[in-house]
Design an enzyme around this catalytic site. Structure first.
Site, short mmCIF file in Angstrom:
data_model
loop_
_atom_site.label_atom_id
_atom_site.label_comp_id
_atom_site.label_asym_id
_atom_site.label_seq_id
_atom_site.Cartn_x
_atom_site.Cartn_y
_atom_site.Cartn_z
N ALA A 73 -48.93 63.17 8.31
CA ALA A 73 -50.03 63.90 8.92
C ALA A 73 -50.28 65.26 8.28
O ALA A 73 -51.25 65.93 8.61
CB ALA A 73 -49.78 64.08 10.42
N ARG A 121 -50.91 68.01 4.96
CA ARG A 121 -51.95 68.04 3.92
C ARG A 121 -51.63 67.10 2.77
O ARG A 121 -52.47 66.33 2.32
CB ARG A 121 -52.11 69.47 3.39
CG ARG A 121 -52.81 70.41 4.35
CD ARG A 121 -52.83 71.83 3.84
NE ARG A 121 -51.48 72.38 3.71
CZ ARG A 121 -51.21 73.61 3.27
NH1 ARG A 121 -52.20 74.40 2.90
NH2 ARG A 121 -49.97 74.04 3.18
N MET A 122 -50.38 67.15 2.28
CA MET A 122 -50.01 66.25 1.19
C MET A 122 -49.96 64.82 1.66
O MET A 122 -50.38 63.90 0.95
CB MET A 122 -48.67 66.66 0.59
CG MET A 122 -48.77 67.66 -0.54
SD MET A 122 -49.87 67.16 -1.89
CE MET A 122 -49.19 65.56 -2.32
N GLY A 164 -41.16 64.55 -3.75
CA GLY A 164 -41.88 65.68 -4.31
C GLY A 164 -41.48 66.97 -3.63
O GLY A 164 -42.06 68.02 -3.90
N THR A 179 -39.49 70.33 -2.75
CA THR A 179 -38.82 71.35 -3.55
C THR A 179 -37.92 72.19 -2.65
O THR A 179 -37.98 72.11 -1.42
CB THR A 179 -39.84 72.26 -4.26
OG1 THR A 179 -40.68 72.89 -3.27
CG2 THR A 179 -40.71 71.46 -5.22
N HIS A 189 -49.11 80.36 -5.65
CA HIS A 189 -49.36 79.31 -4.67
C HIS A 189 -49.93 79.93 -3.39
O HIS A 189 -49.96 81.15 -3.23
CB HIS A 189 -48.08 78.54 -4.33
CG HIS A 189 -47.67 77.57 -5.38
ND1 HIS A 189 -46.93 77.95 -6.49
CD2 HIS A 189 -47.90 76.24 -5.51
CE1 HIS A 189 -46.72 76.89 -7.25
NE2 HIS A 189 -47.30 75.84 -6.68
N LYS A 219 -46.57 78.62 1.42
CA LYS A 219 -45.46 77.99 0.71
C LYS A 219 -44.16 78.71 1.03
O LYS A 219 -44.08 79.94 0.96
CB LYS A 219 -45.71 78.01 -0.81
CG LYS A 219 -44.67 77.22 -1.61
CD LYS A 219 -45.12 77.04 -3.06
CE LYS A 219 -44.07 76.33 -3.89
NZ LYS A 219 -43.73 74.98 -3.38
N THR A 257 -41.63 74.02 -9.62
CA THR A 257 -42.20 73.83 -10.96
C THR A 257 -41.80 74.98 -11.89
O THR A 257 -41.41 74.76 -13.04
CB THR A 257 -43.73 73.72 -10.87
OG1 THR A 257 -44.07 72.61 -10.04
CG2 THR A 257 -44.35 73.54 -12.25
#
Length: 268
Positions: free
Chosen positions: A10, A12-13, A98, A100, A155, A159, A166
């Site tokens: 649910a 954003r990603m 994905g 981090t 970002h 975050k 990255t």
């Protein structure tokens, strides 16, 4: 048909990943989860992602999700991802992380689990960023110690981890290429007076503002010239598409720990 499950569906990603699954041949949505008590539990995942109804409801049962799917995609938080890892390992399924901000201990747990399951772990699923990873190492090797290296990432203000995964990976790649110990030469932001920049420093700097999706810049500064490599993400769909591509790839691989360099065939 490969059935893909989404942890954090649910968010954003998560919604972007569901949309990418819907837009990709050979895969279908197998389910999605959120934490217990989430207000969207029970809602249709298609409708959550702004798509047609999928007749698949959002649940809080990661074990049932793993049972129903061939591969799980997880872009959440380290503690959530570790629970996903446990569920995937118990059923010998495949997973794409994905997430981090993993601690050293959590990374060791993932490495141990990957001896018996298929796992893609990548700080950035963007195809362009993974090309940047490869180029940054090659440029560092060519330029060597004569050029200073500074890495800047930006970002959105929400975050949680800094620097970004990255930027950390870029700094690791550059340090390896230059045969330096990042723990000794990494400098994370600067303030105050000093005798100037250390000869072998690798600077890593973090910006947080507004709704910036993700920007990374690698500067190689020499005497009389500067060479810069940069990548800017304009949409979260770039990460979502990369994760679905990784999910398609990893299900047919032997057990092991992989990253997007493997998925894209960029590994030397």
């Amino acid at each position: 048909m490969i059935k893909v499950g989404v942890v954090g569906a649910a968010g954003r990603m998560g919604r972007n990943i569901i949309a990418s699954i819907d837009d990709t041949e050979g895969v279908e949505l197998g389910g999605g989860t959120e934490s217990a008590g989430h207000p969207d539990l029970g809602r249709d995942l298609g409708e959550l992602a702004g798509l047609a109804k999928k007749n698949v409801a959002l649940t809080d049962d990661v074990n049932a999700l793993v049972d129903a799917c061939d591969v799980i995609i997880d872009f959440t938080l380290p503690e959530v991802s570790m629970a996903t890892l446990k569920a995937v390992a118990a059923k010998n399924k495949a997973v794409v992380f994905g997430t981090t901000g993993f601690s050293a201990g959590q990374k060791r747990e993932i490495e141990q689990a990957a001896k018996s399951i298929r796992c893609v772990l990548a700080p950035n699923m963007s195809i362009g960023v993974n090309v940047l990873f490869k180029i940054a190492g090659e440029v560092a090797r060519v330029l060597g110690d004569a050029y200073d290296v500074e890495i800047v990432e930006a970002h959105h203000k929400f975050k949680k981890d800094a620097p970004s995964g990255t930027a950390v990976r870029i700094s690791e790649i550059v340090a390896d290429a230059l045969e330096r110990n990042l723990d000794e030469v990494g400098v994370y932001g600067r303030k105050g007076f000093s005798d100037g920049r250390g000869e072998k420093e690798i600077g890593v700097h973090t910006l947080r503002a507004g709704d910036i999706i993700g920007e990374h810049r690698v500067m190689f500064g020499g005497m009389g010239e500067t060479l810069e490599l940069s990548h800017r993400a304009q949409s979260r769909q770039t990460f979502a598409r990369g994760s679905v591509r990784a999910a398609q790839w990893v299900v047919s691989q032997p057990p092991g720990l992989y990253d997007m360099q493997d998925v894209l065939g960029l590994r030397d």
